[in-house]
Motif scaffolding. Structure first.
Motif, PDB file in Angstrom:
ATOM      1  N   PRO A 111      -6.891   9.424  29.943  1.00  0.00           N
ATOM      2  CA  PRO A 111      -6.493  10.791  30.320  1.00  0.00           C
ATOM      3  C   PRO A 111      -7.472  11.859  29.842  1.00  0.00           C
ATOM      4  O   PRO A 111      -7.506  12.953  30.404  1.00  0.00           O
ATOM      5  N   ASP A 112      -8.276  11.553  28.811  1.00  0.00           N
ATOM      6  CA  ASP A 112      -9.180  12.575  28.293  1.00  0.00           C
ATOM      7  C   ASP A 112     -10.518  12.610  29.019  1.00  0.00           C
ATOM      8  O   ASP A 112     -11.337  13.493  28.804  1.00  0.00           O
ATOM      9  N   VAL A 113     -10.763  11.621  29.845  1.00  0.00           N
ATOM     10  CA  VAL A 113     -12.016  11.599  30.600  1.00  0.00           C
ATOM     11  C   VAL A 113     -11.736  12.164  31.982  1.00  0.00           C
ATOM     12  O   VAL A 113     -10.685  11.912  32.568  1.00  0.00           O
ATOM     13  N   LYS A 114     -12.682  12.947  32.488  1.00  0.00           N
ATOM     14  CA  LYS A 114     -12.511  13.526  33.817  1.00  0.00           C
ATOM     15  C   LYS A 114     -13.184  12.648  34.848  1.00  0.00           C
ATOM     16  O   LYS A 114     -14.297  12.162  34.633  1.00  0.00           O
ATOM     17  N   PHE A 115     -12.499  12.462  35.967  1.00  0.00           N
ATOM     18  CA  PHE A 115     -13.038  11.619  37.023  1.00  0.00           C
ATOM     19  C   PHE A 115     -13.153  12.432  38.304  1.00  0.00           C
ATOM     20  O   PHE A 115     -12.343  13.314  38.567  1.00  0.00           O
ATOM     21  N   GLU A 116     -14.174  12.119  39.076  1.00  0.00           N
ATOM     22  CA  GLU A 116     -14.367  12.772  40.361  1.00  0.00           C
ATOM     23  C   GLU A 116     -14.634  11.671  41.386  1.00  0.00           C
ATOM     24  O   GLU A 116     -15.505  10.832  41.188  1.00  0.00           O
ATOM     25  N   HIS A 117     -13.862  11.679  42.455  1.00  0.00           N
ATOM     26  CA  HIS A 117     -14.018  10.629  43.464  1.00  0.00           C
ATOM     27  C   HIS A 117     -14.481  11.227  44.792  1.00  0.00           C
ATOM     28  O   HIS A 117     -13.798  12.070  45.369  1.00  0.00           O
ATOM     29  N   ALA A 118     -15.630  10.786  45.247  1.00  0.00           N
ATOM     30  CA  ALA A 118     -16.185  11.300  46.497  1.00  0.00           C
ATOM     31  C   ALA A 118     -15.455  10.707  47.691  1.00  0.00           C
ATOM     32  O   ALA A 118     -15.202   9.505  47.725  1.00  0.00           O
ATOM     33  N   THR A 119     -15.114  11.519  48.645  1.00  0.00           N
ATOM     34  CA  THR A 119     -14.511  11.186  49.947  1.00  0.00           C
ATOM     35  C   THR A 119     -13.119  10.559  49.842  1.00  0.00           C
ATOM     36  O   THR A 119     -12.610  10.042  50.816  1.00  0.00           O
ATOM     37  N   GLY A 120     -12.508  10.591  48.643  1.00  0.00           N
ATOM     38  CA  GLY A 120     -11.174  10.008  48.511  1.00  0.00           C
ATOM     39  C   GLY A 120     -10.095  11.046  48.725  1.00  0.00           C
ATOM     40  O   GLY A 120     -10.378  12.213  48.987  1.00  0.00           O
ATOM     41  N   TYR A 121      -8.822  10.594  48.639  1.00  0.00           N
ATOM     42  CA  TYR A 121      -7.742  11.560  48.819  1.00  0.00           C
ATOM     43  C   TYR A 121      -6.650  11.431  47.753  1.00  0.00           C
ATOM     44  O   TYR A 121      -5.638  12.098  47.827  1.00  0.00           O
ATOM     45  N   GLN A 122      -6.825  10.548  46.777  1.00  0.00           N
ATOM     46  CA  GLN A 122      -5.809  10.448  45.732  1.00  0.00           C
ATOM     47  C   GLN A 122      -6.283  11.209  44.503  1.00  0.00           C
ATOM     48  O   GLN A 122      -7.382  10.991  44.014  1.00  0.00           O
ATOM     49  N   ARG A 123      -5.409  12.087  44.005  1.00  0.00           N
ATOM     50  CA  ARG A 123      -5.786  12.902  42.858  1.00  0.00           C
ATOM     51  C   ARG A 123      -4.791  12.715  41.720  1.00  0.00           C
ATOM     52  O   ARG A 123      -3.688  12.213  41.917  1.00  0.00           O
ATOM     53  N   ALA A 124      -5.228  13.122  40.511  1.00  0.00           N
ATOM     54  CA  ALA A 124      -4.349  13.133  39.343  1.00  0.00           C
ATOM     55  C   ALA A 124      -4.835  14.277  38.471  1.00  0.00           C
ATOM     56  O   ALA A 124      -5.813  14.954  38.816  1.00  0.00           O
ATOM     57  N   ASP A 125      -4.167  14.485  37.319  1.00  0.00           N
ATOM     58  CA  ASP A 125      -4.566  15.616  36.476  1.00  0.00           C
ATOM     59  C   ASP A 125      -6.024  15.526  36.050  1.00  0.00           C
ATOM     60  O   ASP A 125      -6.684  16.528  35.833  1.00  0.00           O
ATOM     61  N   ASN A 126      -6.508  14.309  35.869  1.00  0.00           N
ATOM     62  CA  ASN A 126      -7.904  14.162  35.437  1.00  0.00           C
ATOM     63  C   ASN A 126      -8.752  13.509  36.525  1.00  0.00           C
ATOM     64  O   ASN A 126      -9.786  12.912  36.246  1.00  0.00           O
TER      65      ASN A 126
END
Lengths: 359, 355, 319
Positions: A111-126
């Motif tokens: 939860p403390d690491v930030k993630f970024e997903h290219a061209t996806g559609y599922q998100r969460a707080d991080n």
């Protein structure tokens, strides 16, 4: 020295001595990237890596980047993502659609690491998502192609029949048709993102069947090379491919991830990062163009630039009604603009395109 | 002049020392490679060979990565001993994953404890039937099983691609070539909290034990060894070579299919066109590195998994390109394979006058 | 649907050029297999050939230098396999697979400085009179020199295997190495030479990809071509002339599938409710190869004339 120190820190983290990293006062922001192809593909993964290099150039000592290339979408991706999170990266960019389930799982565990997903559609707080409105670029090359073709046949090499690719075909076709009512699209599906020999063959086939302008939605530079060899025109995909087709390339749609990456890493530094869904186009600098070729007549260049500016300003949308679907049923009424949800799930051709989308 | 003489019995000391020597040789050669690339060779070697062993998560991942390799290699080793060359395990792995997934997707909205066993059976059947094609063509038409099984790898890969972009495609998946996500009762249970270690790991370990028993305590194992070493003697003692060929291919196909469905129902959780990542081919190397013995295969599988995982870590921690890692793995394989010579032969001096 | 857009002559020309890398790799592998060795590392040797050829051609500014370097690179990698299997007696299947893994990595390393540049141009021939013939000129007389050399190489290999003493010895070694050895033939040396030749051919095939067909260097650009070459050898039943046919079939199916797509034929089928995916079409050459293999193997006496008896088996003097 920094490199050595940083690698030692990384080593220490991998070994589980995370505390060692806290000793430093000014910790650089650590940014990880995972690529689906080799960074030398001169297409998709190459452009993401250019974005990574831009981060290093912009922030210097304040960031530290790392990457893993050619990670297959599947069981391996989750491990690589998790290892990168565990190694102390602050933010990790997963740069392919197929990493979606992996990145969702790993984001839950860290939860403390930030993630970024290219061209996806599922998100969460991080977990944020980001993509480009490549179809704005397709509109511009459609205009140019419609004006430049003499045979009125445009060849199109598609990868997989997914919404992103179909959106591109539709956008390019509508634009081309608007300036040249006789234009016709011939579409070939390669069922791969990257196979230079197959893409070269596809390009040759399309040329043999009368195409004198090529567009592609695959990642290698093979089609451009063939266009150059056969003396026809083509458009670069993802990166500036002018080196491969100095005479052939009319322009290229460049995926410019640098502004987005710089902005997001800056937000991590400032502590203002939040999970967002970004779909940027020409206006945000995510879609760029290579220099327009001087083979394009001045008035067509002017027309293309006007379209770019209008899209950047938000006064022009490539999907503005009236537009019918392929079977003639109405889709958008006069003046109506397509909503993002329909565009994101687009699975139909617009009226005038021949052929069936492989199902 | 030097010549090779076969050892009548392999010395256990030599058997133990040669792989270690090969690993050390790889470290030296690989170290030179990394140094040439401007990386610290000691850090790199440490990162690949040692670091994953010290980290609990990496250790758990090693088990997951080794599972398909060990399962497939175990199945292949029987055939290889008997001179039945199934090199199409990659295709059987794909067909196993495909068949098992088809069951999971047929019951995508039905949960039940019966589903997973059914998927596993379907997976094994899929792999087994795919291996029956080269078996039947070999027995009935004398067609070389190396080549038939290899051809079928491409067919399986293309078939998978057609299925995930056709009938098995996720109807809600925006036309992306992949299936629905499996629901929980179609996924392998996880054994260790916080890791991905699944039941398949235990099955692979059990398979190692079973294979050991089968090979040394069962008539089948004896016949297999006899057929490989002395086909004539085998024929005289009543071994039916055709039957054994079919059994060997069925065994290796089933285990490859099992590995395939474990991979889909375990770490992946859906059918994707990127399912074949070369386990079926790597397992052939693993089988030989393990000298076709079950325990050896287990060790070889773990070493291969170690270099994969260490290689990934070395990429992001040290910036070593993936290409250099592949070259390094290639070196390791060459040294290990070459070192095997010393366990099977001794080097002797040729006396003059005797040829 | 617009099948008239498919011009049979253009289709033929397309498949002939697409087949050339396959043709080189396959004829090389045929000689290797005739000597009794199964080298599954064709993909690795091809990609090494592709990168060495590309690097040399762009550095020297000459395609010819490139092809020579490609051949040398392929042969060098093949000799690694040769030394392993012939002197260290490693298993050929495992070593060949390791060779591919190693070759793909090494090629990517060597190629890093060469991505994003263009090779020197390499044009088709313009033979006076012949190239200008209607139809025939386009079909047969406008290719590049390497393509003709490939066809010539097939003829040479046929002559070598069937009409020369050395060729006979090579086949004898492949058929029964123990007998060949007791007749005093140097089994290991002959096999090493065959392996090196096979590597050189695969290297030229790879260079053809990076210098002519695609023309550029990209990591992983062979994308499985080497494996198809292995299939072609089987399809050809180890007969040199059939390599030509096999390479055209395998190269041709890709070209045909693309043509059928571009002309809208596959779309038309789908609109009739027949979901003909391109993948099924791509499978056909492999299925045909299996069929051919079954037909030639079913008759055991005839099969013995084609497939080398000692294929894939290690040879030791003492064993």
């Amino acid at each position: 020295m920094t490199i050595l120190r940083n690698t030692l820190v990384a080593a220490a983290l991998v070994l589980g001595f995370g505390a060692a990293a806290q000793a430093q006062d000014e910790e650089p922001v650590r940014v990880g990237f995972i690529y689906v192809g080799p960074i030398g593909d001169f297409g998709w993964s190459y452009q993401h890596d250019q974005g990574r290099l831009a981060l290093e150039e912009t922030f210097g000592e304040a960031v530290e980047t790392s990457y893993v290339e050619s990670v297959p979408e599947g069981a391996d991706a989750e491990r690589v993502l998790r290892q990168m999170a565990q190694a102390g990266n602050d933010i990790i960019f997963a740069t392919s659609f197929g990493y979606m389930n992996s990145v969702v799982n790993v984001a839950k565990q860290f939860p403390d690491v930030k993630f970024e997903h290219a061209t996806g559609y599922q998100r969460a707080d991080n977990l944020a998502t980001y993509s480009s409105r490549f179809y704005e670029g397709r509109h511009v090359i459609g205009l140019i192609a419609g004006r430049m073709t003499k045979s009125n046949v445009i060849g199109y090499i598609g990868s997989y029949p997914i919404p992103e690719v179909i959106r591109g075909i539709n956008a390019a076709y509508l634009a081309a048709k608007s300036v040249n009512p006789d234009v016709q699209f011939r579409i070939v599906w390669s069922n791969t993102w990257f196979d230079p020999a197959l893409e070269a063959d596809a390009a040759k086939t399309l040329i043999e069947q009368g195409a004198d302008v090529l567009m592609q939605h695959t990642d290698s530079t093979a089609a451009m090379t063939i266009a150059e060899e056969q003396g026809i025109f083509a458009f670069g995909q993802a990166s500036n491919m002018a080196n491969f087709g100095p005479d052939a390339q009319l322009t290229a749609i460049i995926d410019n991830w640098a502004p987005y990456y710089i902005q997001r890493v800056q937000e991590v530094m400032d502590g203002t990062w939040s999970s967002t869904d970004t779909w940027g186009g020409i206006g945000s600098g995510m879609v760029e163009f290579a220099d327009l070729s001087d083979k394009i007549p001045a008035d067509v260049q002017e027309e293309a630039r006007t379209a770019m500016e209008a899209m950047a300003a938000g006064t022009l949308h490539p999907f503005t009604g009236p537009i019918n679907k392929q079977d003639g049923s109405p889709w958008l009424k006069e003046g109506e603009v397509a909503d993002d949800a329909t565009l994101l799930g687009m699975n139909f051709y617009v009226e005038g395109i021949e052929g069936v989308i492989p199902q | 002049m030097l010549r090779l003489e076969p050892r009548t019995s392999a010395s256990p000391l030599v058997e133990a020392i040669t792989p270690v020597g090969a690993v050390i040789a790889t470290m030296v050669a690989g170290g030179c490679l990394f140094a040439l690339l401007g990386k610290n060779p000691f850090e790199a070697i440490h990162m690949i060979f040692v670091a994953p062993l010290l980290d609990p998560y990496s250790r758990s991942e090693m088990l997951i990565k080794a599972t398909p390799l060990v399962l497939i290699a175990l199945g292949l080793s029987f055939g290889f001993r008997a001179g039945v060359w199934n090199i199409g395990a990659e295709g059987q792995y794909v067909m196993g994953g495909l068949a098992g997934s088809a069951v999971a997707l047929a019951f995508w909205n039905v949960e039940g404890a019966w589903l997973l066993p059914l998927m596993v059976l379907a997976g094994m059947a899929g792999g087994c039937l795919w291996a029956m094609i080269p078996a039947v063509l070999k027995v009935r038409f004398n067609a070389n099983e190396i080549l038939v099984s290899l051809m079928l790898v491409y067919v399986a890969g293309l078939f998978l691609s057609a299925m995930v972009s056709g009938p098995l495609k996720d109807p809600q998946g925006f036309n992306f070539p992949q299936s629905r996500l499996f629901h929980d009762s179609a996924r392998l249970p996880v054994l260790l909290e916080g890791s991905r270690v699944h039941v398949g790991v235990l099955v692979a370990l059990a398979a190692v034990v079973l294979a050991q028993v089968l090979l040394h305590r069962h008539m089948f194992g004896f016949n297999v060894r006899l057929l490989g070493q002395a086909p004539r003697a085998a024929a005289f003692s009543g071994v039916n070579a055709n039957r054994l060929t079919v059994i060997c291919l069925a065994l290796s196909g089933s285990l490859a299919g099992l590995a395939g469905i474990f991979e889909v129902a375990g770490p992946i959780g859906q059918l994707q066109p990127s399912l074949p990542v070369g386990y079926g081919f790597t397992a052939i190397i693993v089988a030989f590195l393990g000298r076709l013995s079950p325990i050896g295969i287990l060790l070889a599988g773990l070493v291969m998994a170690l270099t994969y995982i260490g290689g990934e870590t070395a990429q992001f921690a040290l910036g070593i390109p993936k290409a250099a890692i592949s070259v390094f793995q290639g070196m390791l394989l060459f040294f290990l394979l070459a070192a095997d010579l010393l366990t099977r032969y001794r080097i002797a001096r040729i006396r003059r006058g005797v040829v | 649907m617009d099948l008239s857009a498919i011009d049979p002559i253009t289709l033929f020309v397309g498949l002939v050029s697409a087949a050339t890398p396959l043709l080189f790799a396959a004829i090389g592998e045929l000689v290797v297999e005739k000597s009794g060795v199964l080298n599954l590392g064709v993909e690795g040797m091809m990609i090494i050939g592709a990168v060495c050829g590309f690097a040399a051609a762009t550095t020297a500014g000459s395609s010819a230098v490139g092809f020579v370097a490609g051949a040398a690179g392929g042969a060098a990698l093949a000799l690694l396999f040769g030394v392993m299997t012939q002197y260290f007696l490693t298993n050929q299947v495992a070593t060949g697979l390791a060779l591919t893994l190693f070759g793909l990595g090494l090629a990517a390393l060597i190629g890093q400085p060469f991505t994003g540049i263009k090779p020197p141009p390499f044009h088709g021939l313009d033979i006076p009179v012949l190239s200008d013939l209607p139809v025939l000129g386009r079909m047969f007389f406008r290719y590049d020199i390497v393509l003709y050399l490939g066809v010539g190489l097939i003829a040479l290999v046929w002559v070598f295997l069937n009409r020369t003493r050395t060729g006979l010895i090579l086949r004898a070694v492949g058929e029964n190495h123990d007998a060949a050895h007791s007749l005093g033939y140097p089994v290991v040396k002959i096999r090493l030479a065959a392996i090196a030749f096979g590597g050189a051919c695969a290297g030229v095939g790879g260079s053809y990809l990076s210098l002519v067909r695609v023309p550029q260097w990209t990591e992983g650009m062979t994308a499985g071509t080497g494996w198809i070459a292995l299939a072609i050898v089987v399809f050809a039943a180890w007969k040199p002339w059939r390599i030509l046919l096999g390479a055209w079939l395998f190269g041709g199916v890709t070209i045909l599938q693309l043509n059928l797509q571009a002309s809208g034929f596959l779309s038309w089928l789908q609109s009739l409710g027949i979901p003909m995916q391109a993948q099924y079409l791509s499978m056909t050459p492999y299925l045909v190869t299996i069929l051919v293999l079954v037909v030639i193997s079913a008759d055991r006496t005839r099969a013995a004339l084609n497939a080398p008896g000692c294929l894939g088996r290690s040879f030791t003097q003492s064993g």
